[in-house]
Enzyme design. Sequence first.
Site, short mmCIF file in Angstrom:
data_model
loop_
_atom_site.label_atom_id
_atom_site.label_comp_id
_atom_site.label_asym_id
_atom_site.label_seq_id
_atom_site.Cartn_x
_atom_site.Cartn_y
_atom_site.Cartn_z
N SER A 261 7.63 4.01 2.31
CA SER A 261 7.77 4.53 0.98
C SER A 261 8.97 5.35 1.05
O SER A 261 9.63 5.77 1.97
CB SER A 261 6.55 5.46 0.74
OG SER A 261 6.73 6.13 -0.49
N TYR B 1 0.08 11.93 2.77
CA TYR B 1 0.73 10.66 2.45
C TYR B 1 1.99 10.52 3.16
O TYR B 1 2.62 9.73 3.91
CB TYR B 1 0.67 10.42 1.16
CG TYR B 1 1.17 8.92 0.89
CD1 TYR B 1 0.48 7.72 1.07
CD2 TYR B 1 2.47 8.72 0.46
CE1 TYR B 1 0.85 6.49 1.04
CE2 TYR B 1 3.11 7.31 0.22
CZ TYR B 1 2.30 6.23 0.29
OH TYR B 1 2.74 5.17 0.06
#
Length: 290
Positions: free
Chosen positions: A144, A157
Amino acid sequence: MKFKTPEATQAFLTRSILITGCSSGIGLCVAQGLKQAGYRVFATARQSKDVENLKTQGFESYQLDLASSASIKAAMHAIFEQTESLYGLIHNGAYGQVGALEDISREALEEQFQTNVFGWHELTNLVLPKMKRQNAGRIIYLSSVLGFVAMPFRGPYNASKFAIEGLVNTLRLELAHTKVQLSLIQPGPIESDFRLNAYKAFSKHIDKQNSDYRVNYEKMIVRLQSKDLADFTLPAEAVLKCCVHALSAKHAKIHYLVTFPTKLFAFLIRILPTWLMDKILYKAGGGGGR
């Protein structure tokens, strides 16, 4: 949808690919696209109902819960009964635990890492011996933009994706003597059920009424429950294109930057001092509302 694959041959298109997290979003799109391109796709999902749905679409599908070592081993045993080896492994299955780090318990952080990091690591180690023996293979990690920059209220995350990038960067060095290639795909906003799943994790682990960040959470909940797409959101096909290249190119890229925010932050982090980058990221996070 048809894709031009650089230096592709029929040999590539008959090889077996394992993909995790195929119930919806990126995983399902990649599975469908690669199957259409001619790859043999083993599409896995955490829940049995999603496995049955994948089977109705013509996939060889198995239940695989990345948070469970027993589930991972059972799935791999079943898959290796169907194929002698895998050419490709695409790590996609993951979720995002949101919330201020002060409100994140050890249990919540452990759950995030069980799925997003430990499961990926175990699965890689089960596949690698066969790839090394055949001296060929591609392992693709869906990281990401939050794997190289941090944003507020996304700490678990963030940490899981930073951890994956560290593991991949190390493993790439350790496999330098082989022809197994590793790639990191770093998307920004992509059309998926990510926000829905993030809201479920938030509701499970965060006591918003007794938090110092109640106001922030009110904005966050609106964002997570909204069906409006974030700015610069791309369809999952943007990730599929990267997967096709990473599987079929003679030399896969180490990093694939997907969406404008990823490319922008990758540039800014190289040229700006940390204090200024922090201000930009704080504002971009919108107090959890973006």
